[in-house]
Scaffold this active site. Sequence first.
Site, PDB file in Angstrom:
ATOM      1  N   ARG A 102      69.134  65.571  72.363  1.00  0.00           N
ATOM      2  CA  ARG A 102      69.338  64.137  72.135  1.00  0.00           C
ATOM      3  C   ARG A 102      68.608  63.284  73.161  1.00  0.00           C
ATOM      4  O   ARG A 102      68.015  62.263  72.813  1.00  0.00           O
ATOM      5  CB  ARG A 102      70.843  63.829  72.107  1.00  0.00           C
ATOM      6  CG  ARG A 102      71.200  62.368  71.857  1.00  0.00           C
ATOM      7  CD  ARG A 102      70.428  61.731  70.724  1.00  0.00           C
ATOM      8  NE  ARG A 102      70.447  62.511  69.496  1.00  0.00           N
ATOM      9  CZ  ARG A 102      69.599  62.334  68.489  1.00  0.00           C
ATOM     10  NH1 ARG A 102      68.624  61.426  68.603  1.00  0.00           N
ATOM     11  NH2 ARG A 102      69.677  63.066  67.404  1.00  0.00           N
ATOM     12  N   LYS A 137      61.665  42.651  81.077  1.00  0.00           N
ATOM     13  CA  LYS A 137      62.574  42.583  79.921  1.00  0.00           C
ATOM     14  C   LYS A 137      62.685  43.970  79.295  1.00  0.00           C
ATOM     15  O   LYS A 137      62.197  44.243  78.205  1.00  0.00           O
ATOM     16  CB  LYS A 137      62.072  41.547  78.927  1.00  0.00           C
ATOM     17  CG  LYS A 137      62.076  40.132  79.493  1.00  0.00           C
ATOM     18  CD  LYS A 137      61.494  39.132  78.517  1.00  0.00           C
ATOM     19  CE  LYS A 137      61.452  37.736  79.135  1.00  0.00           C
ATOM     20  NZ  LYS A 137      60.831  36.730  78.239  1.00  0.00           N
ATOM     21  N   LYS A 169      59.199  31.531  89.847  1.00  0.00           N
ATOM     22  CA  LYS A 169      59.256  30.920  88.524  1.00  0.00           C
ATOM     23  C   LYS A 169      59.907  29.541  88.609  1.00  0.00           C
ATOM     24  O   LYS A 169      60.235  29.049  89.701  1.00  0.00           O
ATOM     25  CB  LYS A 169      60.000  31.834  87.564  1.00  0.00           C
ATOM     26  CG  LYS A 169      59.334  33.216  87.441  1.00  0.00           C
ATOM     27  CD  LYS A 169      59.863  34.007  86.274  1.00  0.00           C
ATOM     28  CE  LYS A 169      59.325  33.468  84.962  1.00  0.00           C
ATOM     29  NZ  LYS A 169      59.732  34.307  83.802  1.00  0.00           N
ATOM     30  N   GLU A 202      54.474  30.521  88.969  1.00  0.00           N
ATOM     31  CA  GLU A 202      54.442  30.000  87.605  1.00  0.00           C
ATOM     32  C   GLU A 202      54.090  28.514  87.600  1.00  0.00           C
ATOM     33  O   GLU A 202      54.568  27.749  88.436  1.00  0.00           O
ATOM     34  CB  GLU A 202      55.806  30.202  86.946  1.00  0.00           C
ATOM     35  CG  GLU A 202      55.893  29.671  85.527  1.00  0.00           C
ATOM     36  CD  GLU A 202      57.280  29.835  84.942  1.00  0.00           C
ATOM     37  OE1 GLU A 202      57.577  30.936  84.455  1.00  0.00           O
ATOM     38  OE2 GLU A 202      58.071  28.866  84.980  1.00  0.00           O
ATOM     39  N   ASP A 224      52.271  29.422  82.001  1.00  0.00           N
ATOM     40  CA  ASP A 224      53.405  29.683  81.122  1.00  0.00           C
ATOM     41  C   ASP A 224      53.543  28.645  80.008  1.00  0.00           C
ATOM     42  O   ASP A 224      53.630  27.446  80.262  1.00  0.00           O
ATOM     43  CB  ASP A 224      54.697  29.723  81.947  1.00  0.00           C
ATOM     44  CG  ASP A 224      55.863  30.253  81.154  1.00  0.00           C
ATOM     45  OD1 ASP A 224      55.728  31.340  80.561  1.00  0.00           O
ATOM     46  OD2 ASP A 224      56.905  29.585  81.124  1.00  0.00           O
TER      47      ASP A 224
END
Length: 285
Positions: A102, A137, A169, A202, A224
């Site tokens: 698995r 992410k 950011k 950013e 961005d």
Amino acid sequence: MISKAQFEKEIDLIIENAIREDVGSGDHSSLACIPAEAKGKAKLLVKDKGILAGVDFALQVFGYVDPNLKIEVLIKDGRTIERGDIAFYVEGSSQSILKAERLVLNAMQRMSAIATKTNTFVQKLEGTNTKILDTRKTTPGIRALEKWAVKIGGGENHRFALYDMVMLKDNHIDFAGGITKAINKTKDYLKANQLDLKIIVEARNLKEIEEILESEGVYRILIDNFNYEDTRQAVKLINGKCLTESSGGITLDTARKYAECGVDYISSGALTHSVYNLDLSLKAI
């Protein structure tokens, strides 16, 4: 980026934790009906089309579960696969094969999906000087696997985590009191703590890019959520003073247009957070 040793440690931790989670006190299904001395053989059957990833990881899993298992690899990581292909054979203790099954499948199915999606971006950007990057992410606990898959698919890894690169950011900038203050505070912090980390900043508009360029020591500017025209203008303003990266909702359909604006990198969280597992199975033979 993290070192090879750090990355290998992450992989070891993933395997250890996954086996703990899945096997626990024992694989009682196998223990109940398969003799300990029973030997068997299985094949990794491909039931989908894409880029294979996770073979080397599977070898590590089998080795962790039972060093006596023998694996014959037919298709290596990064190769194109078609339905009906056999990626490898594994032979040895039947109980051991089932114990590892698995984890091997879960990892390879997801890694292959990520490698396949990454490769579609790589092909879309072919002929430009722009490289595709992943992001943070990722699925908690298996980031190393997902970033490994991006590399197998021909992409590049962004920072691994919060500790191996500084990225200022919008929220960092706003909490710090502005771009220049955030950059200066970061430089002071890195110097005081004897840290050699690259700084990415950013920018939300062209004015912020102009302000960033007033500071020395910025490794890359994150352009961005810019449109194409503003991206081209941003690249022109930066003029090679540092690297450039486009981000923010960039899709396979729009990636090449952003690349043609002249950016060095495009980052996409979709490489790891929006994929459908490739269909693979481990079949006894």
